[in-house]
Design a protein around this motif. Structure first.
Motif, PDB file in Angstrom:
ATOM      1  N   ASP A 102       0.830  -1.207   0.000  1.00  0.00           N
ATOM      2  CA  ASP A 102       0.000   0.000   0.000  1.00  0.00           C
ATOM      3  C   ASP A 102       0.867   1.261   0.000  1.00  0.00           C
ATOM      4  O   ASP A 102       0.529   2.258  -0.651  1.00  0.00           O
ATOM      5  CB  ASP A 102      -0.925  -0.005   1.219  1.00  0.00           C
ATOM      6  N   ALA A 103       1.969   1.218   0.746  1.00  0.00           N
ATOM      7  CA  ALA A 103       2.878   2.369   0.759  1.00  0.00           C
ATOM      8  C   ALA A 103       3.510   2.574  -0.610  1.00  0.00           C
ATOM      9  O   ALA A 103       3.598   3.714  -1.112  1.00  0.00           O
ATOM     10  CB  ALA A 103       3.961   2.165   1.816  1.00  0.00           C
ATOM     11  N   ALA A 104       3.948   1.493  -1.244  1.00  0.00           N
ATOM     12  CA  ALA A 104       4.548   1.606  -2.577  1.00  0.00           C
ATOM     13  C   ALA A 104       3.531   2.093  -3.595  1.00  0.00           C
ATOM     14  O   ALA A 104       3.850   2.902  -4.482  1.00  0.00           O
ATOM     15  CB  ALA A 104       5.117   0.250  -2.994  1.00  0.00           C
ATOM     16  N   PHE A 238      11.418   5.461   4.547  1.00  0.00           N
ATOM     17  CA  PHE A 238      12.084   4.962   3.339  1.00  0.00           C
ATOM     18  C   PHE A 238      11.470   5.559   2.076  1.00  0.00           C
ATOM     19  O   PHE A 238      12.190   6.056   1.188  1.00  0.00           O
ATOM     20  CB  PHE A 238      11.993   3.437   3.304  1.00  0.00           C
ATOM     21  N   PHE A 239      10.147   5.518   1.982  1.00  0.00           N
ATOM     22  CA  PHE A 239       9.500   6.000   0.755  1.00  0.00           C
ATOM     23  C   PHE A 239       9.431   7.523   0.689  1.00  0.00           C
ATOM     24  O   PHE A 239       9.335   8.090  -0.399  1.00  0.00           O
ATOM     25  CB  PHE A 239       8.091   5.412   0.643  1.00  0.00           C
ATOM     26  N   GLY A 242      13.701   8.207   0.718  1.00  0.00           N
ATOM     27  CA  GLY A 242      14.554   7.390  -0.132  1.00  0.00           C
ATOM     28  C   GLY A 242      15.532   6.549   0.624  1.00  0.00           C
ATOM     29  O   GLY A 242      16.308   5.809   0.013  1.00  0.00           O
ATOM     30  N   ALA A 243      15.538   6.613   1.952  1.00  0.00           N
ATOM     31  CA  ALA A 243      16.460   5.820   2.754  1.00  0.00           C
ATOM     32  C   ALA A 243      15.796   5.497   4.085  1.00  0.00           C
ATOM     33  O   ALA A 243      15.001   6.291   4.614  1.00  0.00           O
ATOM     34  CB  ALA A 243      17.770   6.584   3.006  1.00  0.00           C
ATOM     35  N   ARG A 244      16.145   4.348   4.605  1.00  0.00           N
ATOM     36  CA  ARG A 244      15.609   3.941   5.905  1.00  0.00           C
ATOM     37  C   ARG A 244      16.412   4.616   7.012  1.00  0.00           C
ATOM     38  O   ARG A 244      17.640   4.653   6.963  1.00  0.00           O
ATOM     39  CB  ARG A 244      15.711   2.425   6.065  1.00  0.00           C
ATOM     40  N   VAL A 245      15.704   5.182   7.977  1.00  0.00           N
ATOM     41  CA  VAL A 245      16.370   5.837   9.111  1.00  0.00           C
ATOM     42  C   VAL A 245      16.769   4.766  10.107  1.00  0.00           C
ATOM     43  O   VAL A 245      15.920   4.079  10.678  1.00  0.00           O
ATOM     44  CB  VAL A 245      15.445   6.872   9.770  1.00  0.00           C
TER      45      VAL A 245
END
Length: 248
Positions: A102-104, A238-239, A242-245
């Motif tokens: 769903d996020a994508a 991430f979305f 662009g990067a995971r914290v």
């Protein structure tokens, strides 16, 4: 000198036979209309609660067993597209993959709206749109995990009182029978009293597994909800960026 024992009372055998009549067979054969209603309701409650106990146990074990595999598989995949394809291959009832998909999907939809100059991109930022999609996904999957819990809570709280209704009704019939016959012997009251006691026990046997299962699944679901929230926050970062914290 030998002591002569007095003969056993004539009613001894009768009382013993009356005690033997206090059983499930006597209960079934002495039901009236209300007795059958109480019995059938308790049977339906018992079968329904056990169905949801078994179904929720299987579902929760599958969700908890796949959770780490799905989450770790998503983050360890070097390509977002490959990770999404792996999520799409997950079973239909797997919740973590559905939240990530769903996020994508929200990201793709917002990008299309932005490229086309739609009003969506103006009214909601990328981060807000992803956050809304994740909230909806977490709420939907959390609601699915709660399936059957309302019934278990209802059975656990009401079955003892339904059994008690059968008890009161059985005692009422015992008193009516004694009044009509003028006989207060064990033979006259054993059947109705046995019916009353068995209905009480049946109500408790129906309620106790439902209460224990409700508490167990409620605790198990809280742990899964925490995983939903943690995964959703990581997906948002991430979305949106662009990067995971890391280090959360």
């Amino acid at each position: 000198m030998f002591l002569q024992t007095s003969p056993a009372p004539a009613g001894g055998t009768t009382n013993a036979e009356a005690m033997k009549s206090m059983g499930f067979d006597h209960l079934i054969h002495n039901f009236d209309f209300l007795g059958w209603i109480v019995f059938v309701v308790l049977v339906v409650m018992s079968f329904s609660s056990w169905y949801f106990i078994v179904a929720n146990a299987i579902r929760n074990s599958m969700v908890r067993g796949r959770a780490d595999k799905v989450i770790n598989g998503f983050w360890s995949n070097g390509s977002t597209q490959d990770a999404i394809r792996e999520l799409e291959a997950q079973p239909k009832g797997e919740p973590f993959s559905k939240i990530a998909l769903d996020a994508a999907s929200a990201v793709a939809h917002h990008q299309q709206a932005s490229a086309g100059g739609g009003r969506l991109a103006e009214s909601l930022s990328r981060s807000e749109f992803i956050d809304r999609a994740l909230r909806q996904a977490v709420a939907r999957e959390s609601l699915r995990l709660e399936g059957g819990l309302t019934l278990l809570a209802t059975v656990g709280s009401s079955a003892p009182f339904i059994g008690l209704l059968g008890t009161v009704w059985g005692i009422y019939h015992a008193l009516i029978k004694i009044s009509a016959s003028g006989n207060a012997s064990m033979e006259a009251v054993a059947g109705p009293v046995g019916e009353a006691l068995i209905m009480t026990a049946f109500g408790l046997f129906t309620a106790i597994p439902a209460v224990l299962a409700y508490n167990f699944f409620n605790r198990s679901n809280r742990l899964t909800y925490a995983q939903f929230d943690e995964f959703a926050h990581d997906l948002h970062d991430f979305f949106a960026t662009g990067a995971r914290v890391e280090g959360k």
